[in-house]
Design a protein around this motif. Structure first.
Motif, short mmCIF file in Angstrom:
data_model
loop_
_atom_site.label_atom_id
_atom_site.label_comp_id
_atom_site.label_asym_id
_atom_site.label_seq_id
_atom_site.Cartn_x
_atom_site.Cartn_y
_atom_site.Cartn_z
N VAL A 9 -15.22 -13.48 5.83
CA VAL A 9 -14.03 -13.49 6.68
C VAL A 9 -13.72 -12.04 7.02
CG1 VAL A 9 -11.58 -14.07 6.85
CG2 VAL A 9 -13.14 -15.57 5.56
N ALA A 10 -13.58 -11.76 8.31
CA ALA A 10 -13.26 -10.40 8.78
C ALA A 10 -11.86 -10.42 9.37
CB ALA A 10 -14.28 -9.96 9.82
N ILE A 11 -10.98 -9.59 8.81
CA ILE A 11 -9.59 -9.52 9.26
C ILE A 11 -9.34 -8.13 9.83
CG2 ILE A 11 -7.17 -9.68 8.56
CD1 ILE A 11 -8.08 -11.48 6.23
N MET A 12 -9.05 -8.08 11.13
CA MET A 12 -8.73 -6.81 11.78
C MET A 12 -7.37 -6.33 11.28
SD MET A 12 -11.23 -6.25 13.82
CE MET A 12 -12.30 -6.82 15.11
N VAL A 13 -7.30 -5.05 10.90
CA VAL A 13 -6.06 -4.48 10.36
C VAL A 13 -5.84 -3.10 10.95
CG1 VAL A 13 -6.19 -5.79 8.20
CG2 VAL A 13 -7.20 -3.50 8.33
N GLY A 14 -4.68 -2.55 10.71
CA GLY A 14 -4.39 -1.19 11.14
C GLY A 14 -4.99 -0.18 10.17
N ALA A 15 -5.02 1.07 10.60
CA ALA A 15 -5.61 2.14 9.78
C ALA A 15 -4.86 2.33 8.46
CB ALA A 15 -5.64 3.44 10.58
N ALA A 16 -3.53 2.27 8.50
CA ALA A 16 -2.75 2.47 7.27
C ALA A 16 -3.02 1.36 6.26
CB ALA A 16 -1.26 2.53 7.61
N GLU A 17 -3.09 0.12 6.74
CA GLU A 17 -3.36 -1.00 5.85
C GLU A 17 -4.77 -0.92 5.27
OE1 GLU A 17 -2.11 -1.19 8.91
OE2 GLU A 17 -0.09 -1.97 8.60
N ALA A 18 -5.73 -0.54 6.13
CA ALA A 18 -7.11 -0.38 5.67
C ALA A 18 -7.18 0.70 4.59
CB ALA A 18 -8.01 -0.03 6.85
N ASN A 19 -6.49 1.80 4.81
CA ASN A 19 -6.49 2.88 3.83
C ASN A 19 -5.84 2.44 2.52
OD1 ASN A 19 -7.00 5.62 3.00
ND2 ASN A 19 -4.81 5.98 3.21
N ALA A 20 -4.78 1.64 2.59
CA ALA A 20 -4.10 1.16 1.39
C ALA A 20 -5.03 0.30 0.54
CB ALA A 20 -2.84 0.38 1.77
N VAL A 21 -5.81 -0.56 1.19
CA VAL A 21 -6.75 -1.41 0.46
C VAL A 21 -7.89 -0.57 -0.10
CG1 VAL A 21 -8.41 -3.31 0.67
CG2 VAL A 21 -6.14 -3.51 1.73
N ALA A 22 -8.47 0.29 0.73
CA ALA A 22 -9.59 1.11 0.29
C ALA A 22 -9.20 2.01 -0.89
CB ALA A 22 -10.12 1.94 1.46
N ALA A 23 -8.04 2.63 -0.81
CA ALA A 23 -7.59 3.52 -1.89
C ALA A 23 -7.49 2.77 -3.21
CB ALA A 23 -6.25 4.17 -1.52
N ALA A 24 -6.91 1.59 -3.18
CA ALA A 24 -6.76 0.80 -4.40
C ALA A 24 -8.12 0.35 -4.93
CB ALA A 24 -5.87 -0.41 -4.15
N MET A 25 -9.02 -0.04 -4.03
CA MET A 25 -10.35 -0.49 -4.47
C MET A 25 -11.14 0.66 -5.09
SD MET A 25 -11.53 -3.24 -1.62
CE MET A 25 -12.88 -3.85 -2.67
N GLU A 26 -10.91 1.87 -4.62
CA GLU A 26 -11.59 3.04 -5.14
C GLU A 26 -10.90 3.62 -6.37
OE1 GLU A 26 -11.79 5.64 -1.76
OE2 GLU A 26 -13.09 4.26 -0.66
N GLY A 27 -9.75 3.05 -6.73
CA GLY A 27 -9.02 3.52 -7.90
C GLY A 27 -8.29 4.83 -7.69
N ARG A 28 -8.09 5.21 -6.41
CA ARG A 28 -7.36 6.45 -6.12
C ARG A 28 -5.87 6.24 -6.39
NH1 ARG A 28 -8.14 7.64 -0.29
NH2 ARG A 28 -9.32 5.73 -0.07
N THR A 29 -5.27 7.16 -7.12
CA THR A 29 -3.84 7.09 -7.41
C THR A 29 -3.15 8.21 -6.66
OG1 THR A 29 -4.34 6.24 -9.61
CG2 THR A 29 -2.12 7.06 -9.24
N PRO A 30 -2.23 7.86 -5.77
CA PRO A 30 -1.52 8.91 -5.02
C PRO A 30 -0.53 9.64 -5.94
CG PRO A 30 -0.59 6.78 -4.52
CD PRO A 30 -1.77 6.53 -5.41
N PRO A 31 -0.17 10.86 -5.56
CA PRO A 31 0.78 11.61 -6.40
C PRO A 31 2.16 10.93 -6.45
CG PRO A 31 0.27 12.82 -4.38
CD PRO A 31 -0.63 11.63 -4.42
N ARG A 32 2.51 10.21 -5.41
CA ARG A 32 3.75 9.44 -5.37
C ARG A 32 3.40 8.03 -4.94
NH1 ARG A 32 7.32 10.40 -7.92
NH2 ARG A 32 8.88 9.62 -6.53
#
Length: 186
Positions: A38-61
């Motif tokens: 299933v391919a769901i088109m999303v915005g850049a911010a939403e894509a970044n939010a998912v990718a960051a979590a999948m990569e285990g990146r923790t933002p400073p805030r």
């Protein structure tokens, strides 16, 4: 009677070419659905939010989805499941079910961003999955750019139920890069 919910794996975020539109890619996780994507088109911010979590990146805030998860957990209503559905033929929706049974309406991208943060199941109704899923027809391209015969993944040995391999990701990306409207017709 409710239809069966089919578990999905969140494969990751890809970019659809030539539009450079971010796409969330999900894959069936139940036996017999492993080749359905299933391919769901999303915005850049939403894509970044998912990718960051999948990569285990923790933002400073905390970002918005981190804040939502923290608030839900802090209020004692942790996330139990995420369901992805359709609002209409082109718009996906998300439902966040909390531990206490309370249900929150959400955009599919936001629900998935929460799911990858809390590692909870993501599901889709079996009829919806059957209607929207594609089984990619992968094309091979020679060094001179000529397309060779399509190779159907159904002819390949079944993949394990483990995480998607880098080779599968690259192959699916090649499919997305060269896909046309006919590749998404059932």
């Amino acid at each position: 009677m409710d239809d069966q919910q089919i578990p999905l794996d969140v494969v990751g975020v890809r970019v659809e070419l030539p539009s450079k539109q971010p796409v969330l890619v999900l894959r069936g996780a139940a036996e017999g659905t492993e080749k359905q994507h299933v391919a769901i088109m999303v915005g850049a911010a939403e894509a970044n939010a998912v990718a960051a979590a999948m990569e285990g990146r923790t933002p400073p805030r905390p970002l918005t989805h981190d804040l939502l998860v923290d608030a839900l957990n802090g209020l004692g209503g942790g996330v139990e499941t995420i369901e992805i559905g359709l609002l209409d033929s082109q718009t996906y929706s998300g439902t966040i079910t909390l531990t206490g049974g309370h249900i929150l309406d959400a955009r599919a991208s936001d629900a998935i961003a929460v799911a990858v943060r809390v590692n909870c199941p993501v599901t889709m109704d079996e009829n919806t999955l059957a209607a929207v899923a594609v089984t990619p027809r992968f094309r091979t391209v020679s060094a001179d750019g000529e397309q060779a015969a399509s190779s159907d993944p159904a002819d390949r040995p079944a993949q394990s139920k483990g995480p998607i391999s880098e080779a599968e990701i690259e192959e699916f990306q090649k499919f997305l890069d060269s896909a046309g409207p006919d590749d998404f017709r059932s």
